[in-house]
Design an enzyme around this catalytic site. Structure first.
Site, short mmCIF file in Angstrom:
data_model
loop_
_atom_site.label_atom_id
_atom_site.label_comp_id
_atom_site.label_asym_id
_atom_site.label_seq_id
_atom_site.Cartn_x
_atom_site.Cartn_y
_atom_site.Cartn_z
N TYR A 1 0.82 -1.21 0.00
CA TYR A 1 0.00 0.00 0.00
C TYR A 1 0.86 1.27 0.00
O TYR A 1 0.61 2.19 -0.77
CB TYR A 1 -0.96 0.02 1.20
CG TYR A 1 -1.85 1.24 1.13
CD1 TYR A 1 -2.86 1.31 0.18
CD2 TYR A 1 -1.64 2.33 1.96
CE1 TYR A 1 -3.66 2.44 0.06
CE2 TYR A 1 -2.44 3.47 1.85
CZ TYR A 1 -3.44 3.51 0.90
OH TYR A 1 -4.21 4.63 0.77
N PRO B 1 0.10 14.98 3.10
CA PRO B 1 -0.93 14.18 3.79
C PRO B 1 -0.82 12.72 3.35
O PRO B 1 -0.80 12.44 2.16
CB PRO B 1 -2.23 14.81 3.30
CG PRO B 1 -1.90 15.41 1.97
CD PRO B 1 -0.47 15.85 2.06
N HIS C 1 0.22 12.48 -6.99
CA HIS C 1 -0.12 11.60 -5.87
C HIS C 1 0.94 10.51 -5.69
O HIS C 1 0.63 9.36 -5.37
CB HIS C 1 -1.50 10.97 -6.10
CG HIS C 1 -2.28 10.71 -4.84
ND1 HIS C 1 -3.28 11.54 -4.40
CD2 HIS C 1 -2.23 9.70 -3.93
CE1 HIS C 1 -3.81 11.04 -3.28
NE2 HIS C 1 -3.18 9.92 -2.98
N ARG D 1 0.48 7.21 -7.72
CA ARG D 1 -0.45 6.19 -7.21
C ARG D 1 -1.80 6.21 -7.91
O ARG D 1 -2.65 5.37 -7.64
CB ARG D 1 -0.68 6.41 -5.70
CG ARG D 1 0.58 6.35 -4.90
CD ARG D 1 0.41 6.95 -3.51
NE ARG D 1 -0.47 6.21 -2.64
CZ ARG D 1 -0.16 5.11 -2.00
NH1 ARG D 1 1.05 4.60 -2.14
NH2 ARG D 1 -1.01 4.51 -1.20
N ASP E 1 4.96 17.96 -5.15
CA ASP E 1 5.36 16.69 -4.56
C ASP E 1 5.37 15.60 -5.61
O ASP E 1 5.04 15.83 -6.76
CB ASP E 1 4.51 16.32 -3.33
CG ASP E 1 3.14 15.77 -3.66
OD1 ASP E 1 2.89 15.30 -4.80
OD2 ASP E 1 2.29 15.79 -2.76
N SER E 2 5.79 14.42 -5.18
CA SER E 2 5.90 13.21 -6.00
C SER E 2 7.32 13.03 -6.51
O SER E 2 7.71 13.59 -7.53
CB SER E 2 4.90 13.20 -7.17
OG SER E 2 3.57 13.32 -6.68
N ILE F 1 10.22 13.56 -4.51
CA ILE F 1 11.28 14.24 -3.75
C ILE F 1 11.90 13.24 -2.77
O ILE F 1 11.20 12.65 -1.94
CB ILE F 1 10.72 15.45 -2.95
CG1 ILE F 1 10.14 16.51 -3.88
CG2 ILE F 1 11.79 16.01 -2.02
CD1 ILE F 1 11.16 17.43 -4.51
C1 FNR Z 1 -0.68 9.36 -0.08
N1 FNR Z 1 -1.09 10.58 -0.61
C2 FNR Z 1 -2.24 11.17 -0.12
N2 FNR Z 1 -2.62 12.40 -0.58
C3 FNR Z 1 -3.71 13.01 -0.08
O1 FNR Z 1 -4.03 14.12 -0.49
N3 FNR Z 1 -4.45 12.40 0.90
C4 FNR Z 1 -4.14 11.18 1.39
O2 FNR Z 1 -4.82 10.66 2.28
C5 FNR Z 1 -3.02 10.51 0.85
N4 FNR Z 1 -2.67 9.26 1.27
C6 FNR Z 1 -1.50 8.69 0.85
C7 FNR Z 1 -1.11 7.46 1.39
C8 FNR Z 1 0.13 6.92 1.04
C9 FNR Z 1 0.56 5.63 1.67
C10 FNR Z 1 0.98 7.61 0.13
C11 FNR Z 1 2.33 7.08 -0.22
C12 FNR Z 1 0.57 8.80 -0.41
C13 FNR Z 1 -0.25 11.31 -1.57
C14 FNR Z 1 0.75 12.19 -0.85
O3 FNR Z 1 0.11 13.29 -0.24
C15 FNR Z 1 1.79 12.76 -1.81
O4 FNR Z 1 1.15 13.39 -2.89
C16 FNR Z 1 2.77 11.71 -2.33
O5 FNR Z 1 3.07 10.76 -1.37
C17 FNR Z 1 4.05 12.40 -2.78
O6 FNR Z 1 4.86 11.52 -3.45
P1 FNR Z 1 6.11 10.75 -2.77
O7 FNR Z 1 6.90 11.74 -1.96
O8 FNR Z 1 5.53 9.65 -1.94
O9 FNR Z 1 6.84 10.26 -3.96
#
Ligand code: FNR
Length: 414
Positions: A37, A90, A308, A311, A339-340, A342
Site C-alpha cells: 500500500y 498528507p 499523488h 499512485r 510533490d511526488s 522528492i
Molecule cells: C498518499 N497521498 C495522499 N494524498 C492526499 O491528499 N491524501 C491522502 O490521504 C493521501 N494518502 C497517501 C497514502 C500513502 C501511503 C501515500 C504514499 C501517499 C499522496 C501524498 O500526499 C503525496 O502526494 C505523495 O506521497 C508524494 O509523493 P512521494 O513523496 O511519496 O513520492
C-alpha cells in the site's frame, strides 16, 4: 553541520542517510500488505519511475565564492514564515507503518518546525494531532465527501484545530488501479485503517446511526444493529469477540467507503469553497496548465502540483515536468508547491530552481516512521534539510530566492 559531523565522527544514525538504504530497511521492517500500500503505485509503476527520472534530466551548475557563511532556508507561504521549504504531505492509513502514526508524525513535525498536512484518511483524529503540536504549523487535507454536511463538518473542525490552510485533493475522486494491493486482496480502509477523521466526526456518527436505523441520541438494539453485528462476525477472520473489541464497526467502514469521496466532484463544488471557509485554500493534484489557471481564477491561494506519488494514473506526466509547464503558464506570482518523487536535498533544490515555492515529502517520512517512529521521521526531515543546506552552501545560494533556473542545465547525457 551537526548531522554531518556526527556522521564523520562515526556515530551511527537511527535511519540511513540515503534514500535507497532507507527504503530497503523500511521494506524489511514492514508487512507485505503495508509495503504494497505505502510503496506501491498505479498500474505498471511508470508514473512513479518517471517522477524520479525527471530529476535526473536536470543537472545543477554550482556557483563559487559567494562569501556567505550562513544560509537562510526560510520561505513565506500563505502568510506565514516557514523555517524551510519542506512540508509533510498528507498520508492516509499511516498506521500501516506503526501505531499512532499521525501523532508521532505530528510530534516530529512540531520538533523540526515542519508543517504537517493532516490527512483526511488519518489514523488519529485531527484534534489529537493538533493537541500534540501546540502552536506548530499544520494544514488539513480534505477529500470532498459525497455528503455536503460532512464537508462542512470537516472544514469547521480543521478551523477549530488551528489549521493554517485547507488542502483539497482533486486527483483521488476514485482510487487508482493499484495491482499490488489487488493481488494481495488488501485495502487499508476496508479494514478500518485511515478512517479516524470520520469516526471522530459528529456528522459522520449521525449518518451511521441513521443508516443503522436507530435514533442517534438513544442507542437501542434494533434489527439493523443485530445485522451489523452478524456482518462483523462474518467479515472478520479474528472471530466474533475480537470484532466486538475492534474499534471500528463494520457499519462505519461501509458508510465511510460509501461517502468519503465524491466521484462527481466538479469546479462548481470547488467554487463554493471560498464561501465555506476563512482558511487559505490549496488545491492538490493539479498537472495540466489549464487546470492550474482555472484553480487560480477560482481564487485558490496555492496549488500542489502532484500526481499523488504515482499512485493514481499510470503513465502520467512526471510531477516535475508538470511544474515547469504550470509555472510557465501562470507566471512568477502564484504559490506553487510540488510533490511526488522528492527524495533528497538536491531534489528539493532542483524543484525550487524549476519554480516550486516549497515541496512536500510523502513516502520518505513514512519510511522513517517504519524504522524508528517519531525520531525516525525527525531524522528523515533533518537529513533532507541538511543536504539542501549543504547544496545551497556549495552552489552559492545563501537564501531560497537565490535558487533560480539559471543554476540548472538540461542533462543531455540522459
Ligand atoms: C498518499 N497521498 C495522499 N494524498 C492526499 O491528499 N491524501 C491522502 O490521504 C493521501 N494518502 C497517501 C497514502 C500513502 C501511503 C501515500 C504514499 C501517499 C499522496 C501524498 O500526499 C503525496 O502526494 C505523495 O506521497 C508524494 O509523493 P512521494 O513523496 O511519496 O513520492
Amino acid at each position: 553541520n551537526t548531522i554531518y559531523r556526527a556522521g564523520v565522527l562515526g556515530r551511527r544514525p537511527r535511519v540511513p542517510a540515503d534514500f535507497a538504504e532507507l527504503e530497503r530497511r523500511a521494506r524489511r521492517a514492514s508487512s507485505p500488505v503495508a509495503w504494497a500500500y505505502v510503496a506501491g503505485g498505479a498500474g505498471e509503476g511508470r508514473t512513479m519511475r518517471r517522477n524520479r527520472a525527471a530529476f535526473d534530466r536536470w543537472a545543477i551548475v554550482p556557483r563559487m565564492a559567494s562569501g556567505a557563511v550562513e544560509r537562510d532556508l526560510s520561505v513565506e507561504l500563505l502568510g506565514r514564515r516557514h523555517p524551510t521549504p519542506v512540508l509533510l504531505a498528507p498520508v492516509g492509513a499511516g498506521a500501516l507503518m506503526g501505531a499512532d502514526s499521525d501523532l508521532k508524525t505530528a510530534r516530529a513535525a512540531a520538533a523540526t518546525g515542519t508543517t504537517y498536512i493532516l490527512s483526511n484518511q488519518g489514523c488519529n483524529p485531527m484534534e489529537d494531532c493538533a493537541a500534540a503540536m501546540g502552536d506548530a504549523s499544520r494544514w488539513f487535507q480534505l477529500y470532498w465527501s459525497k455528503d455536503e454536511d460532512m464537508v462542512d463538518s470537516l472544514i469547521a473542525r480543521a478551523e477549530a484545530a488551528g489549521a493554517g490552510a485547507l488542502v483539497v485533493t482533486l486527483d483521488t475522486t476514485v482510487l487508482g488501479w493499484r495491482p499490488q494491493d489487488l493481488n494481495l486482496g488488501s485495502l487499508p480502509f476496508s479494514r478500518g485503517q485511515g478512517i479516524a477523521q470520520y469516526t471522530s466526526d459528529p456528522r459522520f456518527r449521525r449518518i451511521v446511526a441513521e443508516r443503522l436505523g436507530r435514533p442517534s441520541a438513544r442507542p437501542q438494539v434494533t434489527l439493523g444493529a443485530i445485522r451489523t453485528l452478524l456482518a462483523m462476525a462474518r467479515n472478520h477472520p479474528g472471530g466474533f469477540l475480537a470484532n466486538l473489541r475492534s474499534r471500528v464497526p463494520r457499519a462505519s467502514v461501509e458508510t465511510f467507503l460509501d461517502i468519503y469521496s465524491n466521484a462527481g466532484l466538479s469546479w462548481d463544488h470547488l467554487a463554493t469553497l471560498r464561501g465555506r471557509t476563512r482558511l487559505p485554500v490549496v488545491l492538490k493534484g493539479i498537472l495540466h496548465p489549464d487546470d492550474a489557471r482555472r484553480a487560480l481564477d477560482l481564487g485558490a491561494d496555492a496549488i500542489v502540483v502532484s500526481n499523488h506519488g504515482g499512485r493514481q494514473v499510470d503513465n502520467a506526466v512526471a510531477s516535475l515536468d508538470a511544474l515547469i509547464t504550470i509555472r510557465d503558464a501562470v507566471g512568477p506570482a502564484p504559490t506553487l508547491l510540488l510533490d511526488s518523487g522528492i527524495r533528497t536535498g538536491a531534489d528539493v533544490f532542483t524543484a525550487l530552481a524549476l519554480g516550486a515555492d516549497a515541496v512536500l515529502l510523502g513516502r520518505p517520512y513514512m519510511y522513517g516512521l517504519a524504522l524508528a517512529g517519531r525520531p525516525g521521521v525527525e531524522d528523515v526531515i533533518r537529513n533532507i534539510i541538511a543536504e539542501l543546506d549543504l547544496t545551497m552552501a556549495l552552489t552559492g545560494t545563501p537564501a531560497i530566492p537565490a535558487i533560480t533556473r539559471d543554476l540548472l542545465r538540461p542533462d543531455t547525457a540522459t
